[in-house]
Write a protein that holds these residues in place. Structure first.
Motif, PDB file in Angstrom:
ATOM      1  N   LEU A   1      -0.387  -3.088  -4.455  1.00 53.15           N
ATOM      2  CA  LEU A   1       1.231  -2.390  -4.593  1.00 53.15           C
ATOM      3  C   LEU A   1       1.199  -1.109  -3.745  1.00 53.15           C
ATOM      4  O   LEU A   1       2.009  -0.765  -3.464  1.00 53.15           O
ATOM      5  N   LEU A   2       0.225  -0.212  -3.499  1.00 60.17           N
ATOM      6  CA  LEU A   2       0.050   0.651  -3.244  1.00 60.17           C
ATOM      7  C   LEU A   2       0.318   1.208  -1.647  1.00 60.17           C
ATOM      8  O   LEU A   2       1.711   1.239  -0.916  1.00 60.17           O
ATOM      9  N   ILE A   3       0.187  -0.267  -1.195  1.00 60.40           N
ATOM     10  CA  ILE A   3       0.313  -0.790   0.424  1.00 60.40           C
ATOM     11  C   ILE A   3       1.478  -0.833   0.982  1.00 60.40           C
ATOM     12  O   ILE A   3       2.107  -0.722   1.614  1.00 60.40           O
ATOM     13  N   VAL A   4       2.036  -2.272  -0.237  1.00 58.68           N
ATOM     14  CA  VAL A   4       3.483  -2.459  -0.151  1.00 58.68           C
ATOM     15  C   VAL A   4       4.469  -0.725  -0.309  1.00 58.68           C
ATOM     16  O   VAL A   4       5.723  -0.527   1.122  1.00 58.68           O
ATOM     17  N   LEU A   5       4.080  -0.131  -0.887  1.00 60.10           N
ATOM     18  CA  LEU A   5       4.998   1.369  -1.618  1.00 60.10           C
ATOM     19  C   LEU A   5       4.778   1.781  -0.040  1.00 60.10           C
ATOM     20  O   LEU A   5       5.707   3.012  -0.003  1.00 60.10           O
ATOM     21  N   VAL A   6       3.621   2.063   0.672  1.00 58.62           N
ATOM     22  CA  VAL A   6       3.724   3.002   1.625  1.00 58.62           C
ATOM     23  C   VAL A   6       4.626   2.622   2.795  1.00 58.62           C
ATOM     24  O   VAL A   6       5.302   3.121   3.322  1.00 58.62           O
ATOM     25  N   TYR A   7       4.494   0.683   3.232  1.00 61.25           N
ATOM     26  CA  TYR A   7       5.214   0.238   4.270  1.00 61.25           C
ATOM     27  C   TYR A   7       6.946   0.608   3.971  1.00 61.25           C
ATOM     28  O   TYR A   7       7.292   0.654   5.232  1.00 61.25           O
ATOM     29  N   LEU A   8       6.976   0.662   2.476  1.00 60.78           N
ATOM     30  CA  LEU A   8       8.628   0.469   2.466  1.00 60.78           C
ATOM     31  C   LEU A   8       9.138   1.858   1.969  1.00 60.78           C
ATOM     32  O   LEU A   8      10.106   1.803   2.165  1.00 60.78           O
ATOM     33  N   PHE A   9       8.080   3.102   2.036  1.00 58.02           N
ATOM     34  CA  PHE A   9       8.854   4.265   1.687  1.00 58.02           C
ATOM     35  C   PHE A   9       9.300   4.789   3.032  1.00 58.02           C
ATOM     36  O   PHE A   9      10.515   5.523   2.515  1.00 58.02           O
ATOM     37  N   PRO A  10       8.981   4.403   4.544  1.00 54.65           N
ATOM     38  CA  PRO A  10      10.169   5.102   5.366  1.00 54.65           C
ATOM     39  C   PRO A  10      11.250   4.220   5.225  1.00 54.65           C
ATOM     40  O   PRO A  10      12.746   5.325   5.523  1.00 54.65           O
ATOM     41  N   ILE A  11      11.466   3.004   4.631  1.00 54.09           N
ATOM     42  CA  ILE A  11      13.094   1.840   4.532  1.00 54.09           C
ATOM     43  C   ILE A  11      13.105   3.240   3.435  1.00 54.09           C
ATOM     44  O   ILE A  11      14.767   3.667   3.391  1.00 54.09           O
ATOM     45  N   TYR A  12      12.686   3.679   2.541  1.00 55.87           N
ATOM     46  CA  TYR A  12      13.704   4.139   0.711  1.00 55.87           C
ATOM     47  C   TYR A  12      14.189   6.085   1.945  1.00 55.87           C
ATOM     48  O   TYR A  12      15.626   5.836   1.045  1.00 55.87           O
ATOM     49  N   TRP A  13      13.449   6.393   2.784  1.00 52.22           N
ATOM     50  CA  TRP A  13      13.553   7.463   2.774  1.00 52.22           C
ATOM     51  C   TRP A  13      14.993   7.512   4.098  1.00 52.22           C
ATOM     52  O   TRP A  13      15.943   8.025   3.723  1.00 52.22           O
ATOM     53  N   MET A  14      14.681   6.584   4.535  1.00 55.03           N
ATOM     54  CA  MET A  14      15.728   6.109   5.851  1.00 55.03           C
ATOM     55  C   MET A  14      17.179   5.792   5.219  1.00 55.03           C
ATOM     56  O   MET A  14      17.982   6.783   5.291  1.00 55.03           O
TER      57      MET A  14
END
Length: 280
Positions: free
Chosen positions: A20-33
């Motif tokens: 879950l932490l790895i997924v959040l790290v990868y998804l955070f740039p998309i979320y921030w965009m």
């Protein structure tokens, strides 16, 4: 026994938390965009930054949808990506079938060279390609950048399809030959339908590679008329500053086709990668 069950459950919970932490790290740039595209310019530069917009601001999207250049860049990207996808699959499918089934001398050396070519970065190929295409008068047009994108995705597509063809039982080809099928008939009527997940995987990869490619377009397309969206986004950056809201909105719009590809072809892509990972 109780201790073993507790350790097993604790280990699975730890693995799930780590995943879950790895997924959040990868998804955070998309979320921030996406979040940044819904903020005003003042809120984008606020300190400390806000994780959620104070109010949803759609002006960035509306401004880009009114921009005629956006549609031009998207049209160019679709033309380049679709043609590169079709060209890559059309070239790789018969070539990989021949490498998988025909008694070719030196097949090991050929596959080794294909792997080496796949490892060569784009910035090492762009200048030789530019020299060849400029002599052939294929710069500043769709043709040159489409061919460049095909060369970039072709090694991966070739390797994956060859492995998929190797996984098809040889007896099916023998049965087709007994029924009177020619080599091309067997290829089109038997082999291609059985490797459809891998074909879809390769098509999706070739499209995504061409859609997100920047370097080939930057060197081969000096005329803005042929710019894809990746090159068009450079217009948001100038010597006087960067329109971060417009840039993030355009990036979100540009990401939509890729997300749709993964949503609608996810099962086929997973099946194609699995089918192409058993033999080599």
């Amino acid at each position: 026994m109780t201790t073993y069950k507790f350790a097993h459950r604790y280990g699975k919970a730890l693995q799930s938390l780590l995943g879950l932490l790895i997924v959040l790290v990868y998804l955070f740039p998309i979320y921030w965009m996406i979040v940044s595209s819904l903020k005003t310019s003042g809120e984008i530069f606020s300190n400390p930054p806000t994780l959620f917009p104070n109010e949803l601001y759609l002006g960035n999207y509306l401004n880009q949808l009114r921009n005629s250049n956006l549609y031009l860049y998207l049209k160019n990207s679709f033309i380049i990506s679709v043609c590169a996808m079709i060209g890559g699959v059309l070239l790789a499918a018969p070539a990989s079938y021949a490498l998988a089934r025909k008694p070719i001398r030196g097949i090991g050396v050929i596959m080794f060279l294909v792997i080496i070519i796949q490892m060569v970065p784009s910035n090492s190929l762009v200048l030789p390609l530019y020299a060849m295409f400029s002599k052939a008068h294929m710069t500043d047009s769709y043709v040159g950048v489409i061919l460049a994108n095909i060369t970039g995705s072709l090694p991966f597509v070739l390797l994956l399809l060859r492995t998929a063809f190797l996984n098809v039982p040889k007896g099916l080809e023998d049965a087709a030959a007994i029924d009177g099928c020619s080599n091309w008939g067997t290829f089109f009527k038997v082999m291609l339908p059985l490797t459809l997940p891998s074909l879809l995987t390769c098509a999706a990869f070739a499209f995504i590679f061409a859609w997100g490619e920047l370097l080939y377009a930057l060197v081969l397309l000096p005329n803005q008329t042929y710019w894809p969206i990746t090159l068009g986004m450079r217009t948001f950056i100038s010597q006087y500053g960067t329109d971060w809201g417009g840039l993030m909105a355009t990036a979100a719009i540009t990401s939509a086709p890729i997300l749709l590809i993964f949503i609608f072809t996810q099962k086929h892509i997973v099946g194609g990668i699995t089918a192409g990972s058993v033999k080599g």
